[in-house]
Motif scaffolding. Structure first.
Motif, PDB file in Angstrom:
ATOM      1  N   MET A  40       0.845  -1.200   0.000  1.00 54.40           N
ATOM      2  CA  MET A  40       0.000   0.000   0.000  1.00 54.40           C
ATOM      3  C   MET A  40       0.881   1.253   0.000  1.00 54.40           C
ATOM      4  O   MET A  40       0.581   2.231  -0.680  1.00 54.40           O
ATOM      5  CB  MET A  40      -0.954   0.013   1.197  1.00 54.40           C
ATOM      6  N   LYS A  41       1.962   1.216   0.761  1.00 56.39           N
ATOM      7  CA  LYS A  41       2.882   2.355   0.773  1.00 56.39           C
ATOM      8  C   LYS A  41       3.557   2.515  -0.583  1.00 56.39           C
ATOM      9  O   LYS A  41       3.794   3.646  -1.024  1.00 56.39           O
ATOM     10  CB  LYS A  41       3.917   2.190   1.886  1.00 56.39           C
ATOM     11  N   LEU A  42       3.843   1.399  -1.241  1.00 51.98           N
ATOM     12  CA  LEU A  42       4.414   1.476  -2.587  1.00 51.98           C
ATOM     13  C   LEU A  42       3.413   2.142  -3.535  1.00 51.98           C
ATOM     14  O   LEU A  42       3.783   3.002  -4.322  1.00 51.98           O
ATOM     15  CB  LEU A  42       4.770   0.078  -3.105  1.00 51.98           C
ATOM     16  N   TRP A  43       2.161   1.745  -3.446  1.00 49.18           N
ATOM     17  CA  TRP A  43       1.129   2.305  -4.324  1.00 49.18           C
ATOM     18  C   TRP A  43       0.994   3.810  -4.117  1.00 49.18           C
ATOM     19  O   TRP A  43       0.815   4.561  -5.068  1.00 49.18           O
ATOM     20  CB  TRP A  43      -0.196   1.598  -4.092  1.00 49.18           C
ATOM     21  N   LYS A  44       1.114   4.254  -2.867  1.00 53.05           N
ATOM     22  CA  LYS A  44       0.960   5.674  -2.548  1.00 53.05           C
ATOM     23  C   LYS A  44       2.248   6.475  -2.772  1.00 53.05           C
ATOM     24  O   LYS A  44       2.212   7.699  -2.773  1.00 53.05           O
ATOM     25  CB  LYS A  44       0.508   5.840  -1.094  1.00 53.05           C
ATOM     26  N   HIS A  45       3.368   5.769  -2.942  1.00 54.17           N
ATOM     27  CA  HIS A  45       4.671   6.422  -3.109  1.00 54.17           C
ATOM     28  C   HIS A  45       4.685   7.228  -4.401  1.00 54.17           C
ATOM     29  O   HIS A  45       4.372   6.713  -5.470  1.00 54.17           O
ATOM     30  CB  HIS A  45       5.775   5.368  -3.125  1.00 54.17           C
ATOM     31  N   SER A  46       5.056   8.488  -4.310  1.00 55.99           N
ATOM     32  CA  SER A  46       4.960   9.362  -5.480  1.00 55.99           C
ATOM     33  C   SER A  46       6.303   9.635  -6.171  1.00 55.99           C
ATOM     34  O   SER A  46       6.316  10.003  -7.339  1.00 55.99           O
ATOM     35  CB  SER A  46       4.318  10.691  -5.084  1.00 55.99           C
ATOM     36  N   LYS A  47       7.395   9.453  -5.481  1.00 60.95           N
ATOM     37  CA  LYS A  47       8.701   9.740  -6.085  1.00 60.95           C
ATOM     38  C   LYS A  47       9.110   8.591  -7.003  1.00 60.95           C
ATOM     39  O   LYS A  47       8.863   7.426  -6.705  1.00 60.95           O
ATOM     40  CB  LYS A  47       9.757   9.924  -5.001  1.00 60.95           C
ATOM     41  N   PRO A  48       9.770   8.912  -8.114  1.00 63.62           N
ATOM     42  CA  PRO A  48      10.198   7.843  -9.033  1.00 63.62           C
ATOM     43  C   PRO A  48      11.392   7.067  -8.466  1.00 63.62           C
ATOM     44  O   PRO A  48      12.203   7.609  -7.706  1.00 63.62           O
ATOM     45  CB  PRO A  48      10.594   8.600 -10.299  1.00 63.62           C
ATOM     46  N   PHE A  49      11.474   5.812  -8.846  1.00 60.46           N
ATOM     47  CA  PHE A  49      12.595   4.967  -8.452  1.00 60.46           C
ATOM     48  C   PHE A  49      13.613   4.942  -9.585  1.00 60.46           C
ATOM     49  O   PHE A  49      13.268   5.067 -10.753  1.00 60.46           O
ATOM     50  CB  PHE A  49      12.116   3.536  -8.172  1.00 60.46           C
ATOM     51  N   GLU A  50      14.896   4.755  -9.218  1.00 59.02           N
ATOM     52  CA  GLU A  50      15.965   4.739 -10.211  1.00 59.02           C
ATOM     53  C   GLU A  50      15.907   3.481 -11.082  1.00 59.02           C
ATOM     54  O   GLU A  50      16.051   3.550 -12.286  1.00 59.02           O
ATOM     55  CB  GLU A  50      17.321   4.822  -9.517  1.00 59.02           C
ATOM     56  N   ASP A  51      15.723   2.319 -10.411  1.00 58.46           N
ATOM     57  CA  ASP A  51      15.696   1.044 -11.129  1.00 58.46           C
ATOM     58  C   ASP A  51      15.070  -0.014 -10.223  1.00 58.46           C
ATOM     59  O   ASP A  51      14.619   0.293  -9.115  1.00 58.46           O
ATOM     60  CB  ASP A  51      17.106   0.629 -11.558  1.00 58.46           C
ATOM     61  N   ASP A  52      15.053  -1.256 -10.690  1.00 59.25           N
ATOM     62  CA  ASP A  52      14.442  -2.345  -9.923  1.00 59.25           C
ATOM     63  C   ASP A  52      15.165  -2.586  -8.589  1.00 59.25           C
ATOM     64  O   ASP A  52      14.540  -2.886  -7.582  1.00 59.25           O
ATOM     65  CB  ASP A  52      14.434  -3.642 -10.732  1.00 59.25           C
ATOM     66  N   GLU A  53      16.468  -2.442  -8.610  1.00 64.06           N
ATOM     67  CA  GLU A  53      17.239  -2.634  -7.378  1.00 64.06           C
ATOM     68  C   GLU A  53      16.852  -1.590  -6.327  1.00 64.06           C
ATOM     69  O   GLU A  53      16.733  -1.902  -5.144  1.00 64.06           O
ATOM     70  CB  GLU A  53      18.740  -2.560  -7.677  1.00 64.06           C
TER      71      GLU A  53
END
Length: 160
Positions: A40-53
């Motif tokens: 749920m926190k991932l779904w609400k997370h708004s900042k982009p991630f660099e990569d899968d790692e």
């Protein structure tokens, strides 16, 4: 993040996050609740991630923080038998159930280090960063956990 990206990330990480939560909670239901909170926190997370790692590391940190909050909760279940806590369907990566039971019997601090080091293939540096403890503390806990596992498992223990 699109719904398809989210689903892909959940499918890739759900078993891993569940096992981390189970290593803390020793309870299927609580581990599933923690896993759900993490996603749920991932779904609400708004900042982009660099990569899968980066996503995987972020999920691990969030899961450990959720687990710590769980442990602080005075209403949590305690003293759940280890056989009741282990969901065999989640043991795909765990070839030796006796070893997993021995790991689960360790104190939380040592169990966490063992889980992250062996089951998640994390380096001592990464574990140190995630748990916010010194590398020397990680090495000490890892050493102590290995010694306890050696005592518990005898000749079966192989810490390669």
């Amino acid at each position: 993040m699109s719904e398809n990206e989210f689903i892909t990330i959940v499918k890739r990480n759900n078993q891993r996050i569940y096992l981390i939560a189970l290593s803390y909670t020793k309870n299927n239901t609580d581990a599933e609740d923690i896993m759900q909170n993490v996603f749920m926190k991932l779904w609400k997370h708004s900042k982009p991630f660099e990569d899968d790692e980066h996503i995987d590391k972020w999920l691990t940190i969030v899961c450990i923080n959720e687990c710590r909050d769980y442990i602080k909760n005075p209403f949590r279940k305690r003293n759940v038998p280890i056989d009741e806590a282990i969901n065999l369907s989640a043991m795909d990566k765990t070839e030796n159930i006796d070893l997993f039971k021995a790991v689960m019997s360790l104190p939380t601090k040592e169990r966490t280090i063992i889980h992250l080091f062996y089951y998640e293939d994390m380096s001592i540096t990464d574990i140190s960063d995630i748990l916010k403890i010194k590398e020397s503390a990680v090495k000490t806990r890892l050493f102590r956990a290995r010694q306890k596992l050696k005592t518990l498992l005898g000749d079966e223990w192989n810490n390669e």
